[in-house]
Structures are given as C-alpha cells and as structure tokens.
Write a protein that holds these residues in place. Sequence first.
Motif, PDB file in Angstrom:
ATOM      1  N   ASP A 146       0.829  -1.205   0.000  1.00 43.57           N
ATOM      2  CA  ASP A 146       0.000   0.000   0.000  1.00 43.57           C
ATOM      3  C   ASP A 146       0.863   1.254   0.000  1.00 43.57           C
ATOM      4  O   ASP A 146       0.462   2.296  -0.518  1.00 43.57           O
ATOM      5  CB  ASP A 146      -0.928   0.008   1.228  1.00 43.57           C
ATOM      6  N   GLY A 147       2.071   1.153   0.580  1.00 48.53           N
ATOM      7  CA  GLY A 147       2.978   2.291   0.544  1.00 48.53           C
ATOM      8  C   GLY A 147       3.336   2.688  -0.875  1.00 48.53           C
ATOM      9  O   GLY A 147       3.441   3.873  -1.198  1.00 48.53           O
ATOM     10  N   PHE A 148       3.508   1.697  -1.746  1.00 48.50           N
ATOM     11  CA  PHE A 148       3.765   1.977  -3.154  1.00 48.50           C
ATOM     12  C   PHE A 148       2.531   2.539  -3.843  1.00 48.50           C
ATOM     13  O   PHE A 148       2.607   3.470  -4.633  1.00 48.50           O
ATOM     14  CB  PHE A 148       4.195   0.699  -3.872  1.00 48.50           C
ATOM     15  N   VAL A 149       1.393   1.949  -3.570  1.00 51.81           N
ATOM     16  CA  VAL A 149       0.162   2.344  -4.258  1.00 51.81           C
ATOM     17  C   VAL A 149      -0.231   3.774  -3.933  1.00 51.81           C
ATOM     18  O   VAL A 149      -0.678   4.527  -4.790  1.00 51.81           O
ATOM     19  CB  VAL A 149      -0.981   1.359  -3.892  1.00 51.81           C
ATOM     20  N   THR A 150      -0.058   4.164  -2.674  1.00 46.85           N
ATOM     21  CA  THR A 150      -0.564   5.468  -2.236  1.00 46.85           C
ATOM     22  C   THR A 150       0.493   6.565  -2.222  1.00 46.85           C
ATOM     23  O   THR A 150       0.164   7.719  -1.963  1.00 46.85           O
ATOM     24  CB  THR A 150      -1.151   5.347  -0.813  1.00 46.85           C
ATOM     25  N   MET A 151       1.750   6.244  -2.500  1.00 41.19           N
ATOM     26  CA  MET A 151       2.811   7.247  -2.433  1.00 41.19           C
ATOM     27  C   MET A 151       2.603   8.330  -3.487  1.00 41.19           C
ATOM     28  O   MET A 151       2.320   8.044  -4.640  1.00 41.19           O
ATOM     29  CB  MET A 151       4.171   6.593  -2.650  1.00 41.19           C
ATOM     30  N   SER A 152       2.754   9.581  -3.077  1.00 43.78           N
ATOM     31  CA  SER A 152       2.585  10.686  -4.013  1.00 43.78           C
ATOM     32  C   SER A 152       3.904  11.003  -4.693  1.00 43.78           C
ATOM     33  O   SER A 152       4.983  10.641  -4.216  1.00 43.78           O
ATOM     34  CB  SER A 152       2.081  11.936  -3.282  1.00 43.78           C
ATOM     35  N   LYS A 153       3.808  11.708  -5.814  1.00 41.46           N
ATOM     36  CA  LYS A 153       4.997  12.116  -6.558  1.00 41.46           C
ATOM     37  C   LYS A 153       5.921  12.964  -5.689  1.00 41.46           C
ATOM     38  O   LYS A 153       7.146  12.841  -5.737  1.00 41.46           O
ATOM     39  CB  LYS A 153       4.575  12.897  -7.801  1.00 41.46           C
ATOM     40  N   ASN A 154       5.340  13.798  -4.856  1.00 37.79           N
ATOM     41  CA  ASN A 154       6.130  14.733  -4.063  1.00 37.79           C
ATOM     42  C   ASN A 154       6.989  14.029  -3.014  1.00 37.79           C
ATOM     43  O   ASN A 154       7.983  14.567  -2.551  1.00 37.79           O
ATOM     44  CB  ASN A 154       5.189  15.735  -3.380  1.00 37.79           C
ATOM     45  N   GLU A 155       6.621  12.804  -2.622  1.00 34.31           N
ATOM     46  CA  GLU A 155       7.358  12.095  -1.580  1.00 34.31           C
ATOM     47  C   GLU A 155       8.611  11.411  -2.103  1.00 34.31           C
ATOM     48  O   GLU A 155       9.464  11.010  -1.319  1.00 34.31           O
ATOM     49  CB  GLU A 155       6.455  11.042  -0.931  1.00 34.31           C
ATOM     50  N   ALA A 156       8.739  11.253  -3.420  1.00 32.16           N
ATOM     51  CA  ALA A 156       9.855  10.488  -3.972  1.00 32.16           C
ATOM     52  C   ALA A 156      11.197  11.067  -3.539  1.00 32.16           C
ATOM     53  O   ALA A 156      12.140  10.327  -3.255  1.00 32.16           O
ATOM     54  CB  ALA A 156       9.757  10.436  -5.498  1.00 32.16           C
ATOM     55  N   GLY A 157      11.297  12.413  -3.489  1.00 33.17           N
ATOM     56  CA  GLY A 157      12.554  13.042  -3.116  1.00 33.17           C
ATOM     57  C   GLY A 157      13.025  12.643  -1.731  1.00 33.17           C
ATOM     58  O   GLY A 157      14.227  12.448  -1.496  1.00 33.17           O
ATOM     59  N   ARG A 158      12.092  12.516  -0.792  1.00 38.60           N
ATOM     60  CA  ARG A 158      12.484  12.139   0.576  1.00 38.60           C
ATOM     61  C   ARG A 158      13.091  10.745   0.594  1.00 38.60           C
ATOM     62  O   ARG A 158      14.136  10.514   1.226  1.00 38.60           O
ATOM     63  CB  ARG A 158      11.268  12.190   1.505  1.00 38.60           C
ATOM     64  N   TYR A 159      12.454   9.794  -0.090  1.00 34.97           N
ATOM     65  CA  TYR A 159      12.976   8.432  -0.077  1.00 34.97           C
ATOM     66  C   TYR A 159      14.314   8.350  -0.804  1.00 34.97           C
ATOM     67  O   TYR A 159      15.199   7.585  -0.407  1.00 34.97           O
ATOM     68  CB  TYR A 159      11.953   7.479  -0.691  1.00 34.97           C
TER      69      TYR A 159
END
Length: 754
Positions: A146-159
């Motif tokens: 679900d973390g993959f399914v619901t992750m927003s574009k804006n969060e990619a930078g943090r990871y």
Amino acid sequence: MDPMRWLRKHNKKILTFLVVFIAVMFTVPNIISRGRSSGQKSKVIGHYELNGKTEEFTTIQHLQANGELEVLDTFGLGRVLELMAQNPGLSRPLALMELGVSPQTLNMLERLLSSQRGISEDERDEFLDAFKTSGVEDNSLAADLDGFVTMSKNEAGRYYWLLKQEARQGGFAATPGQLENVFSAHRELQARGYMQSVEDVCRHKEITEAALQGMVGNYLMVLRYAEAMTGGPEISERQLRRLIRDDVESNTVLGTYVTFSADLFFKEEAEPGDGEIAEHFQKYKANFPGRVQKDNPFGFGYKLPDRARLEYICVNVKQLNNYYKEQFEAQTPVQQEETVRKYWEENKKQFSRRLPPDQNAPENQPQFYDPPFDEVADHAQEMMLQLRAKEKADAMLNTAKQMSQTASGIMAETLTDEQRREKASDYNSVATSLAAQAEQELGRKIDIVAATTDYMSADDIDKGKQFRGVMQYRRNQMQTLSQLVFRSQPFRPKGTERSVSSLGLYEDATDLYKSSGEGVTEGYMMRIIGADLARVASSPMDDGSQGPAAEAGESAESKLRQRIVDDIKRLRAFESAQEHAGNFAQAAKGNWDEALKQANGSLSEDPNKPGPLREQTLEQIHQHIEQYRQIQNQYFQERIRQYRMFLQQVVEIAYQEKQDESAAPLLVEETRFACHVFKDLQTTPPTQEEYLRRKPMTAISMSMAEPRLLLAHFSPPNIDRRMKYSPEEPLEQQSAPMPMPEPSPMDDTGEGPI
C-alpha cells in the motif's frame, strides 16, 4: 568634435561595451534569483537517524532531491538503464550486469523514484500472489505494498534522500568506468533519436555536465547499495554445476515427442450445469486469470482487471493516402521526380542504414550507409505520400479537438472530472461537421465516424481487432493505446504521475494512429468516459463489459460465463488427455510405431484419414527459438520464454527416464492442458571448458535479488522504519529549485569501494 567621426573611431569599443552591458543585464537577475532560491529559509520537516545520530531533513534538501530526480528524468537515465538490461548489444558490451545491478533491482527502484513510479492495484495483487506461492507469510506485506500504491509524486525526493544517506554510510560508490558505460549508451541512444543530448539537458536544467555526472553517479550508488543489500546467499559449486548443466542441456536436448492436448477431447465434453458453473466461479473468482499457484496450477481466474469505456472519432487515413496518390500521379514524370527528390533531400537521415559493427572503427562506433536517390526513390515516394496523408489527418483531428473543446468549454485544465463530464461535447456532431468540411475541401467523401465502446480491459484493447496497433506519438514518446488509457487519472494512484500525456475523464486525446503493413491507416481522437477499477465479478453473468456492477448489473450474454464453461470443459478434457497419454506411454515403451498407430486409430473420426497425433521433434523448437530471437517483439520473447521452460522440463524427465523403464517419458503441462510422451531423448552435458566460461555470469544471475527482499528494501514504509524517520509536518506540494547536488562518491580505480 564631429559626433559621427567620434562614433566611427570608437565603434568597436562601443559595440564591446554594449555586448557586455546586455550580458550583465541578463545575467544579474539570474544570479539574484539563484541567490534567492539558494538562500531561501530552510524549514525542518522531519528527522532521521544516521550513524547513531539524529539528522534534520529540511525543505531545501527535499526540493533538491526532487529536482535531482527531475534532471535524471529529463536525461532519460531510467530508459538508458532499462535498454542496457534488455539489449546488451549496443555499440559495445553495455549489459546492466557490468554495473553490478540486476534488472529486478532497477525495476523496483524505478517504481519508487521514476516518472513511472508506483504499483497499480493489479500489480499489488500479483505481488501478493507471488509471495503466497513462495510460502512467505508477513502481516506487514500488505501495508508495504500500500505504501507503493498510495505514495505521491512529491514524496519520492524524501525516499531518494534517505537511500543516498544509507548508501554513503555503507561506503558505496559508482566507478568512472560505470559512468562512462552509462553515458556511452546515452550517446548512442541520442544518436538514434531516442534521447536529448547531454548538452541540451544541461542547458535546459541550467547545470554543468560535471553536475549531471554527479547526479547519475548518485543514482548508480543507490542501485549498487540496494543490489548488495538484497543479493542472494553464497552459491555453492554444486549449485553452479547443476544450473549450468541444465542450461546447456536444455539448449541442446534432442528427441521426438507426441502431444495429447485437451483440445483433442474438448468437443466430447457436455455442458456443465448452473450449479457446477457457480461452484467453479466461487473457487477462483478472486484470482486474476493466468496466475499459476500451488493450489491453482491451471491458472484459472475470473477477477476483472481495470476496464475503461471509450468514445472516439476515427479518420480514415488510408482514403487520404489514396487521394494524395491520385494527385501525385496526375503530375508529369518530371514533376513527380522533382517532388520526390526534394522530399528525399530534406529527409536523408530517414533512409540511412546501419552497417554491421566494424571492429577496426574507433571504439567500435556504429557505421551508417546513406543510399543514393535512385536506390530509395520508390520508398521515398511512398513515405512522402503517407506523410501528406498523416499531416492532413493531424490537421483534421486538431480541428476536431478545437471544435470539441470550444463547444464544451473544457479547455481549462483546472476543471474536475465531474465538470468535464457535465460539459462534454457531442462527438457525433463534431464528426459530422468535420466530414462535411473534408468533403468540401477535397471534393470527395472521407470516412469520419464517431462511436462508443463497451468497457474494455488492456487485453481487450491490445488483442481486439478494432484498436490493435493504435499508438500515440507525443513529446518524443510512443505508447500503446492501452498504456495511455490505463496510466491515466481514473486508474493511476492518486497523486502519482505515470505518463506525460495521461488523461482525466472526458479529456480529448489526439496523436493516436493505427498502423499496418500498408502504413498508417486510421487516426483517432479519443476520450475516456467511464472507469471500472479492478474488482471481483458479482456473478458469472457480470463480465464487466457494461461497467461497474452497481451501475450496469449483469450482462445478458456474459463472456465471463462462457469462459467459465470452457474452462470446466477443458479441465474434463485434460483428464481424458492424461488417461490416453498414460496408456500410450506404457505401450510406446515396447513398440512406439505400433502404439502411435493404435492411438491415432482410437482418436480418428474417419478411419480413412490419419489421426490427430503427429510426431514432433525438439530440434524444431530449437529452430523456433533461433528465429524468434531475431525479432524484437514482446510476443516472440514470451514464446521463447515458454519454449525454454518446456525444454528445461524435458531435461528433468530425461534423467527420470533412466530410473523408470516401465514407460516412455511423460511430461504433464497443466498450464497448457497438454501431456507429452517422448522417445530417443539425448542430452549433452557441458564440457569443463564450457562450465568455466559460463561460471562467472551464472553466479551473478543466481545472486539476483529475491523479490521479497527487494520489496522490503524499497517499500516506502520500510525505508522510514530503517531510518527511523519522523515527520515534523506534512509535505507541501512545492516546485523544486535548480538542484545543487552533493558530491558523488567516486573511486578512480574503476572498481569502487564496494
């Protein structure tokens, strides 16, 4: 002093002053804006742990990480690495393995960070099925997915930021040799027209080439780190010998076989009753079709995939081609040659042919041959006429789009899906008006029609006669109609970006064309007017073609019910095939020819005609694999995979034959509902030299990451858990400033620390 004489005397100095002044006027605001951007107040938005110390994660770090990902996306790094994995034979060996990375690791990291990020609901179920099949039991697995399914574009930078910190902490780095391999592949792909040049990327993003190399190095560093963390256990010598032996023998095994398939007995099976249909449906209704599991070796499944309802306007490009061909043929021969020659001169690159690699060329660079006009005149004429027809279709469809948007007032991208639905224009009226304009302009009728489809899955679009081969060409990207539709807003996870040209409901899409051996034949304007997300069918009568079950109810002639009926009959027929194959295997051990004659006699409907059983050879399969290998097509690649799996199973039963002398070797394939009986099986084990040659690459292949470990490593919740990340406040959607990348660790030896 005469002013004019003074100007003439000092004109060079004045010109120099003006050039410098203009340059300063343009540069100073840019420097000021950069200073403001880099000097903006940084706010702490979270904390994480590194080397036992608590570190701050700030808005500037987050924006820089997202900006770095945007640069890599523009550079096309994901595409370069993907092609290196699929096609190691670019200008020189550039296999992904040379970077110390497996395709699986690359794929999972791309899902987390690239523009194609995220896992769809269908893929989520596929992951769950795979882990259940392998015996993995983990209560946190669903949450990780679900973390993959619901992750927003804006969060990619943090990871990405957190993964970089982990990688540096472990001492990982990209090597100069690895960077050169990536940029070499990029240069060749750019020469083929697939990529922007490095210079264009740097100019567009206002960065230096050294900064770009640093960003690519960071990404490779994270890949190498992830590969090491998810790599398999140590491989024993015995395992290597067994794997290499099976691979060599499956590529050389010879023999003759006869196949007993369920199709031979299908017609004899009676129709199942409603109770049997309901029971079978209930057992497999939550499975997607084709998903083979321990408790479902046949791959039965009736869960409905994502489905979309489309409305479209179609322009007959083939008729336009015929129109321009008649116009061309009405010219004199001299005029015709002048017209075609002009087209050829303006488009010479399209006729350039790549020559076989020349070992004597510098760095083995690709060589090209530019044929003279006389050699390609006919081809140039055909391409010119097709281009004219396509350009006219482009103009028509753009006019249709303008008419549609003007009539409905939905040109503003700020409208919601519901507002678009309410304001949607009438495609029938647009098509009628467009056809009338075309007839008036060209003096002939051109077929321009509007229509609406039932709800269709991606498979329906790709394999159906109507839209098979329809592609969209836009912004230097090419994608199939099914990719366009099912990467669009109604189907993608909220907040993610899965395509540069993805749509919302009732949003017009153009640049869609259907091609065949005759060239472009049809052009489309299309929109999605309904979405039905993947779900379990409510009953065998609900095939999804009429939309969500709550809205449309059951279908009068359900394709799903018919598929269930066919599956039940095929399962019964397969049981008959197994019985006949077993009897034949017993008899064939003593006298193969006589047993085959009797088996054919029992299955033949007409005693005067030969029976349905035919001898086949494994040599024919080897030939098919060799032929298909030359064709870069997904269908043929899948066929090669199936053939290889079949040959591997044959090798296994070849060894079993030596232990069982009571019957001929028998191979049962549940997924194909077929049984194969063999004779004269011959295997050729590898020599010691062949084993030593294959050993290094085989060891790398066996060490590729296991799926569960990959998912655990790249899952957004697990990254947060490992780094003990705690947010201070929710992230706001912000635009990224020009990234100022951190120095990428680099080892001058070409080997890297790890």
